[in-house]
Design a protein around this motif. Sequence first.
Motif, PDB file in Angstrom:
ATOM      1  N   THR A   5       3.569  87.592  81.138  1.00 54.07           N
ATOM      2  CA  THR A   5       2.215  88.306  82.089  1.00 54.07           C
ATOM      3  C   THR A   5       0.667  88.980  80.823  1.00 54.07           C
ATOM      4  O   THR A   5       0.947  89.093  79.851  1.00 54.07           O
ATOM      5  CB  THR A   5       2.631  89.711  82.265  1.00 54.07           C
ATOM      6  OG1 THR A   5       2.946  90.588  81.409  1.00 54.07           O
ATOM      7  CG2 THR A   5       3.643  89.671  83.510  1.00 54.07           C
ATOM      8  N   PRO A   6      -0.380  88.413  81.718  1.00 51.96           N
ATOM      9  CA  PRO A   6      -1.469  89.504  80.546  1.00 51.96           C
ATOM     10  C   PRO A   6      -1.618  90.451  79.992  1.00 51.96           C
ATOM     11  O   PRO A   6      -0.521  91.337  80.519  1.00 51.96           O
ATOM     12  CB  PRO A   6      -2.968  88.352  81.095  1.00 51.96           C
ATOM     13  CG  PRO A   6      -2.096  88.052  82.430  1.00 51.96           C
ATOM     14  CD  PRO A   6      -0.598  87.954  82.609  1.00 51.96           C
ATOM     15  N   THR A   7      -1.816  90.818  78.737  1.00 56.39           N
ATOM     16  CA  THR A   7      -2.246  92.046  79.123  1.00 56.39           C
ATOM     17  C   THR A   7      -3.286  93.196  78.815  1.00 56.39           C
ATOM     18  O   THR A   7      -4.434  91.996  78.882  1.00 56.39           O
ATOM     19  CB  THR A   7      -1.789  92.685  77.278  1.00 56.39           C
ATOM     20  OG1 THR A   7      -2.518  91.598  76.325  1.00 56.39           O
ATOM     21  CG2 THR A   7      -0.770  91.899  77.010  1.00 56.39           C
ATOM     22  N   GLU A   8      -4.042  94.184  78.958  1.00 53.87           N
ATOM     23  CA  GLU A   8      -4.709  94.333  79.220  1.00 53.87           C
ATOM     24  C   GLU A   8      -5.982  94.769  78.078  1.00 53.87           C
ATOM     25  O   GLU A   8      -7.299  94.479  78.030  1.00 53.87           O
ATOM     26  CB  GLU A   8      -4.687  95.961  80.003  1.00 53.87           C
ATOM     27  CG  GLU A   8      -4.208  96.292  80.878  1.00 53.87           C
ATOM     28  CD  GLU A   8      -5.512  95.759  82.321  1.00 53.87           C
ATOM     29  OE1 GLU A   8      -6.262  95.566  82.139  1.00 53.87           O
ATOM     30  OE2 GLU A   8      -4.024  95.344  83.140  1.00 53.87           O
ATOM     31  N   SER A   9      -5.349  94.836  77.012  1.00 48.34           N
ATOM     32  CA  SER A   9      -6.597  94.940  75.771  1.00 48.34           C
ATOM     33  C   SER A   9      -6.316  93.202  74.828  1.00 48.34           C
ATOM     34  O   SER A   9      -7.390  93.041  74.677  1.00 48.34           O
ATOM     35  CB  SER A   9      -5.467  95.810  74.471  1.00 48.34           C
ATOM     36  OG  SER A   9      -3.975  95.515  74.470  1.00 48.34           O
ATOM     37  N   GLY A  10      -5.791  92.401  75.155  1.00 50.93           N
ATOM     38  CA  GLY A  10      -5.999  91.152  74.400  1.00 50.93           C
ATOM     39  C   GLY A  10      -6.354  90.295  75.160  1.00 50.93           C
ATOM     40  O   GLY A  10      -6.375  90.115  76.366  1.00 50.93           O
ATOM     41  N   PRO A  11      -5.966  88.872  74.646  1.00 53.18           N
ATOM     42  CA  PRO A  11      -6.534  88.404  75.370  1.00 53.18           C
ATOM     43  C   PRO A  11      -5.976  87.294  76.238  1.00 53.18           C
ATOM     44  O   PRO A  11      -4.161  87.679  76.501  1.00 53.18           O
ATOM     45  CB  PRO A  11      -7.008  87.114  74.412  1.00 53.18           C
ATOM     46  CG  PRO A  11      -5.940  87.195  73.081  1.00 53.18           C
ATOM     47  CD  PRO A  11      -6.534  88.692  73.628  1.00 53.18           C
ATOM     48  N   PRO A  12      -5.840  86.538  77.330  1.00 50.42           N
ATOM     49  CA  PRO A  12      -5.033  86.024  78.849  1.00 50.42           C
ATOM     50  C   PRO A  12      -4.509  85.074  77.534  1.00 50.42           C
ATOM     51  O   PRO A  12      -4.695  84.139  76.611  1.00 50.42           O
ATOM     52  CB  PRO A  12      -5.836  85.560  79.439  1.00 50.42           C
ATOM     53  CG  PRO A  12      -7.616  85.409  78.388  1.00 50.42           C
ATOM     54  CD  PRO A  12      -7.534  85.773  77.696  1.00 50.42           C
ATOM     55  N   PRO A  13      -3.279  84.756  78.152  1.00 49.70           N
ATOM     56  CA  PRO A  13      -2.268  83.553  78.057  1.00 49.70           C
ATOM     57  C   PRO A  13      -2.575  82.372  78.655  1.00 49.70           C
ATOM     58  O   PRO A  13      -3.258  82.515  79.071  1.00 49.70           O
ATOM     59  CB  PRO A  13      -0.824  84.365  78.152  1.00 49.70           C
ATOM     60  CG  PRO A  13      -1.071  85.243  79.285  1.00 49.70           C
ATOM     61  CD  PRO A  13      -2.091  85.209  78.986  1.00 49.70           C
ATOM     62  N   VAL A  14      -1.758  81.625  77.408  1.00 52.93           N
ATOM     63  CA  VAL A  14      -2.679  79.995  78.062  1.00 52.93           C
ATOM     64  C   VAL A  14      -1.537  79.285  78.584  1.00 52.93           C
ATOM     65  O   VAL A  14      -0.851  78.887  77.374  1.00 52.93           O
ATOM     66  CB  VAL A  14      -3.608  79.703  76.301  1.00 52.93           C
ATOM     67  CG1 VAL A  14      -4.456  77.852  76.813  1.00 52.93           C
ATOM     68  CG2 VAL A  14      -5.066  80.701  76.204  1.00 52.93           C
ATOM     69  N   LEU A  88      -9.654  78.211  74.040  1.00 54.74           N
ATOM     70  CA  LEU A  88      -9.624  79.251  75.063  1.00 54.74           C
ATOM     71  C   LEU A  88      -8.074  80.500  74.837  1.00 54.74           C
ATOM     72  O   LEU A  88      -8.021  81.049  74.970  1.00 54.74           O
ATOM     73  CB  LEU A  88      -8.427  78.418  76.342  1.00 54.74           C
ATOM     74  CG  LEU A  88      -9.055  77.471  77.289  1.00 54.74           C
ATOM     75  CD1 LEU A  88      -7.847  77.162  78.084  1.00 54.74           C
ATOM     76  CD2 LEU A  88     -10.014  77.958  78.252  1.00 54.74           C
ATOM     77  N   GLY A  89      -7.807  79.796  73.793  1.00 54.83           N
ATOM     78  CA  GLY A  89      -7.018  80.726  72.468  1.00 54.83           C
ATOM     79  C   GLY A  89      -5.654  79.769  72.539  1.00 54.83           C
ATOM     80  O   GLY A  89      -5.175  78.875  72.808  1.00 54.83           O
ATOM     81  N   PRO A  90      -4.524  80.485  71.262  1.00 54.77           N
ATOM     82  CA  PRO A  90      -3.374  79.660  71.336  1.00 54.77           C
ATOM     83  C   PRO A  90      -2.765  79.435  72.443  1.00 54.77           C
ATOM     84  O   PRO A  90      -2.562  80.847  73.301  1.00 54.77           O
ATOM     85  CB  PRO A  90      -2.818  80.285  70.093  1.00 54.77           C
ATOM     86  CG  PRO A  90      -3.440  81.012  69.315  1.00 54.77           C
ATOM     87  CD  PRO A  90      -4.756  81.639  70.723  1.00 54.77           C
ATOM     88  N   ALA A  91      -1.494  78.093  72.565  1.00 52.94           N
ATOM     89  CA  ALA A  91      -0.906  77.870  73.769  1.00 52.94           C
ATOM     90  C   ALA A  91       0.021  80.094  73.603  1.00 52.94           C
ATOM     91  O   ALA A  91       0.743  79.460  73.128  1.00 52.94           O
ATOM     92  CB  ALA A  91      -0.840  76.709  73.901  1.00 52.94           C
TER      93      ALA A  91
END
Length: 238
Positions: A5-14, A88-91
């Motif tokens: 699940t994505p976190t409020e503070s960080g970038p989304p999972p990819v 997008l950010g790390p997978a």
Amino acid sequence: MSDTTPTESGPPPVVVVVGAGPGVGASVARRFAREGYAVGLVARNAERLAAMAQAVRDEHGVPAASRSADATDPAQVRRAVRELTEELGPATVLCFTPLPDVGLIRPVLQTSAEDLLASLSLSVGGAAAAVETVHPQIEARGGGSLLFTTGSGALRPHPDRAASAVTTTAVATYIELLHRALEGTPVRVGHTTIVGPIGSGPDAHHPDRVAEDLWSHHTGAADTPATVLQLPDPPVTS
């Protein structure tokens, strides 16, 4: 535990989908996007990929990007995945789901060495290139998943479908070895075997069903690391 699940503070999972066709690949992209994942798409058709990425952005409001690559070429796979994860950010998740080349599926005595090598380069070589690119990223994020789909050639090898039997046996072994090597780590390995065609009719597996099974592997809801999707038996008529 996998970061599901994505976190409020960080970038989304990819999630990176290699072999992102209009069926299973598109359904996987939508399933993960619905959970807030950024989506990276890899396949050969750049125009179709760009449209798919735009649809994901429009429908789900998550970052989405695409890169064209031939999954039979490890260098192209590595480059595409690397560029997507730089953008997008790390997978967190790799989903490897390319369609086999049905033109290579012939009886064993009509299947050449070149046919077998071409089939293996897609399903095994492409998978290994994608895994070696994303696995360090997944580890660095603290967990995630390596997800795969295959046909049923390894379950029921048939001499009339030699390339399918050889290739799915090889890639299923590769996936099993990954699972054994990563067991006890925060990286899950999930394998969905699809018995029968994919489509929207009653005699086919809907792509969304396959995507849901892969999601269950990622979340840990799947009962086993390898699941088999069977079509229901036809009704008995008197």
